[in-house]
Motif scaffolding. Structure first.
Motif, PDB file in Angstrom:
ATOM      1  N   THR A   1      -3.271  -4.868   0.843  1.00 34.62           N
ATOM      2  CA  THR A   1      -2.154  -5.818   0.805  1.00 34.62           C
ATOM      3  C   THR A   1      -1.012  -5.222  -0.016  1.00 34.62           C
ATOM      4  O   THR A   1      -1.260  -4.603  -1.050  1.00 34.62           O
ATOM      5  CB  THR A   1      -2.620  -7.140   0.159  1.00 34.62           C
ATOM      6  OG1 THR A   1      -3.785  -7.574   0.839  1.00 34.62           O
ATOM      7  CG2 THR A   1      -1.556  -8.216   0.235  1.00 34.62           C
ATOM      8  N   ALA A   2       0.220  -5.407   0.466  1.00 39.75           N
ATOM      9  CA  ALA A   2       1.379  -4.862  -0.256  1.00 39.75           C
ATOM     10  C   ALA A   2       1.324  -5.312  -1.716  1.00 39.75           C
ATOM     11  O   ALA A   2       0.976  -6.458  -2.017  1.00 39.75           O
ATOM     12  CB  ALA A   2       2.665  -5.366   0.394  1.00 39.75           C
ATOM     13  N   LEU A   3       1.661  -4.381  -2.607  1.00 47.31           N
ATOM     14  CA  LEU A   3       1.537  -4.617  -4.044  1.00 47.31           C
ATOM     15  C   LEU A   3       2.231  -5.906  -4.487  1.00 47.31           C
ATOM     16  O   LEU A   3       1.703  -6.667  -5.303  1.00 47.31           O
ATOM     17  CB  LEU A   3       2.131  -3.405  -4.784  1.00 47.31           C
ATOM     18  CG  LEU A   3       1.675  -3.190  -6.222  1.00 47.31           C
ATOM     19  CD1 LEU A   3       0.158  -3.174  -6.339  1.00 47.31           C
ATOM     20  CD2 LEU A   3       2.271  -1.893  -6.756  1.00 47.31           C
ATOM     21  N   GLU A   4       3.410  -6.168  -3.901  1.00 47.49           N
ATOM     22  CA  GLU A   4       4.154  -7.354  -4.342  1.00 47.49           C
ATOM     23  C   GLU A   4       3.463  -8.664  -3.961  1.00 47.49           C
ATOM     24  O   GLU A   4       3.827  -9.732  -4.462  1.00 47.49           O
ATOM     25  CB  GLU A   4       5.608  -7.325  -3.833  1.00 47.49           C
ATOM     26  CG  GLU A   4       5.785  -7.393  -2.329  1.00 47.49           C
ATOM     27  CD  GLU A   4       5.859  -6.003  -1.679  1.00 47.49           C
ATOM     28  OE1 GLU A   4       5.190  -5.074  -2.157  1.00 47.49           O
ATOM     29  OE2 GLU A   4       6.581  -5.878  -0.673  1.00 47.49           O
TER      30      GLU A   4
ATOM     31  N   LEU B   1      -7.241  -6.152   1.665  1.00 50.39           N
ATOM     32  CA  LEU B   1      -7.843  -5.955   0.338  1.00 50.39           C
ATOM     33  C   LEU B   1      -6.726  -6.043  -0.682  1.00 50.39           C
ATOM     34  O   LEU B   1      -5.787  -5.251  -0.656  1.00 50.39           O
ATOM     35  CB  LEU B   1      -8.494  -4.573   0.238  1.00 50.39           C
ATOM     36  CG  LEU B   1      -9.832  -4.349   0.910  1.00 50.39           C
ATOM     37  CD1 LEU B   1     -10.233  -2.884   0.750  1.00 50.39           C
ATOM     38  CD2 LEU B   1     -10.904  -5.252   0.320  1.00 50.39           C
ATOM     39  N   ARG B   2      -6.833  -7.019  -1.591  1.00 48.74           N
ATOM     40  CA  ARG B   2      -5.773  -7.174  -2.597  1.00 48.74           C
ATOM     41  C   ARG B   2      -6.069  -6.345  -3.840  1.00 48.74           C
ATOM     42  O   ARG B   2      -5.181  -5.791  -4.457  1.00 48.74           O
ATOM     43  CB  ARG B   2      -5.642  -8.645  -3.007  1.00 48.74           C
ATOM     44  CG  ARG B   2      -5.075  -9.521  -1.935  1.00 48.74           C
ATOM     45  CD  ARG B   2      -5.240 -10.969  -2.284  1.00 48.74           C
ATOM     46  NE  ARG B   2      -6.654 -11.304  -2.425  1.00 48.74           N
ATOM     47  CZ  ARG B   2      -7.128 -12.516  -2.586  1.00 48.74           C
ATOM     48  NH1 ARG B   2      -6.310 -13.527  -2.683  1.00 48.74           N
ATOM     49  NH2 ARG B   2      -8.428 -12.742  -2.682  1.00 48.74           N
ATOM     50  N   ALA B   3      -7.321  -6.317  -4.216  1.00 52.67           N
ATOM     51  CA  ALA B   3      -7.686  -5.652  -5.478  1.00 52.67           C
ATOM     52  C   ALA B   3      -9.160  -5.273  -5.406  1.00 52.67           C
ATOM     53  O   ALA B   3      -9.863  -5.653  -4.469  1.00 52.67           O
ATOM     54  CB  ALA B   3      -7.448  -6.603  -6.634  1.00 52.67           C
ATOM     55  N   VAL B   4      -9.626  -4.557  -6.431  1.00 56.99           N
ATOM     56  CA  VAL B   4     -11.032  -4.138  -6.474  1.00 56.99           C
ATOM     57  C   VAL B   4     -11.947  -5.362  -6.386  1.00 56.99           C
ATOM     58  O   VAL B   4     -13.013  -5.316  -5.783  1.00 56.99           O
ATOM     59  CB  VAL B   4     -11.304  -3.369  -7.794  1.00 56.99           C
ATOM     60  CG1 VAL B   4     -12.755  -2.941  -7.889  1.00 56.99           C
ATOM     61  CG2 VAL B   4     -10.393  -2.152  -7.884  1.00 56.99           C
TER      62      VAL B   4
END
Ligand code: PNS
Length: 166
Positions: A125-128, A95-98
Motif C-alpha cells: 500500500t502506498a506509504l501515504e 500489505l500496509r505494514a509488517v
C-alpha cells in the motif's frame, strides 16, 4: 489470454489505501474483480450492496481511465471459490505494514492449499495510506470526526447520510 485477479475484502468502508491497490492491480491485470464479502466477522456498517455501489462510484470518480477493467461483486463463502467461478488465476491483497504480513501469509498459503492453481499477489500500500484502516475510519466517523483525507468522496457522501457520523 486474459489475466484476471480477484481482490477480496470487507471494504467497510473502502479507504484510499484499498483504492490505491485496486488502481495498481488494474494496471497489471486485464480484469480486476473486487469481491465484497457479504458477512465480514465484524458486523458491517453498510450492507454489501451499499459497499459495492460506493466502490463503483469511487472507482469511476478516481481513475476513470481503468474503471472499465474493474468489476465489483458481492460474495459469500470462500475467496478461492469466487476466483474459480470467475476464472481468476490471482488473488490480490494489499500489505500496509509488517503487522499485516503474518495473517496475509497464512491466508495465502491456505488459499494455495485449497486451490493450487490460484496465486496470491501483494501490493505494498502506498506509504501515504499505510496507516489507514476501515475500523479506524468507522470509529472516527462515529464520533463525528473528519475522514475526508482517508476515504474517497463517495464514502464521505454516504457517511453524511448515515446516523453513524452523527
Ligand atoms: O478486508 P478484510 O476483512 O481483511 O478481508 C478478509 C477476506 C475477505 C479476504 C477474508 O476474510 C476472506 O477471504 N474471506 C472469505 C472466506 C475465506 O475464503 N476464508 C479462508 C481464507 S484463507
Amino acid at each position: 489470454m486474459t489475466s484476471t485477479a480477484v481482490y477480496p475484502g470487507s471494504f467497510d468502508p473502502i479507504t484510499f489505501g484499498h483504492l490505491d491497490v485496486i488502481e495498481r492491480a488494474a494496471r497489471v491485470f486485464d480484469r480486476v474483480i473486487v469481491g465484497v464479502l457479504m458477512n465480514p466477522r465484524k458486523s458491517p456498517l453498510a450492507s454489501a450492496e451499499e459497499r459495492t455501489s460506493v466502490i463503483g462510484e469511487a472507482v469511476r470518480e478516481t481513475f476513470p481511465d481503468v474503471a472499465g477493467r474493474i468489476e465489483i461483486v458481492t460474495f459469500d463463502g470462500l475467496t478461492v471459490d469466487l476466483a474459480r467461478r470467475l476464472e481468476a488465476s490471482f488473488i490480490v491483497r494489499g500489505l500496509r505494514a509488517v503487522s499485516d504480513f503474518e495473517s496475509e501469509m497464512q491466508m495465502a498459503h491456505t488459499n494455495r492449499k485449497l486451490a493450487p492453481g490460484i496465486d496470491s499477489v501483494f501490493f505494498m500500500t502506498a506509504l501515504e495510506h499505510a496507516y489507514l484502516s476501515s475500523s479506524l475510519v468507522k470509529e472516527i466517523a462515529g464520533f463525528g470526526g473528519d475522514v475526508s483525507r482517508m476515504v474517497p468522496p463517495a464514502v464521505v457522501r454516504r457517511l453524511g447520510r448515515s446516523t453513524i457520523s452523527r
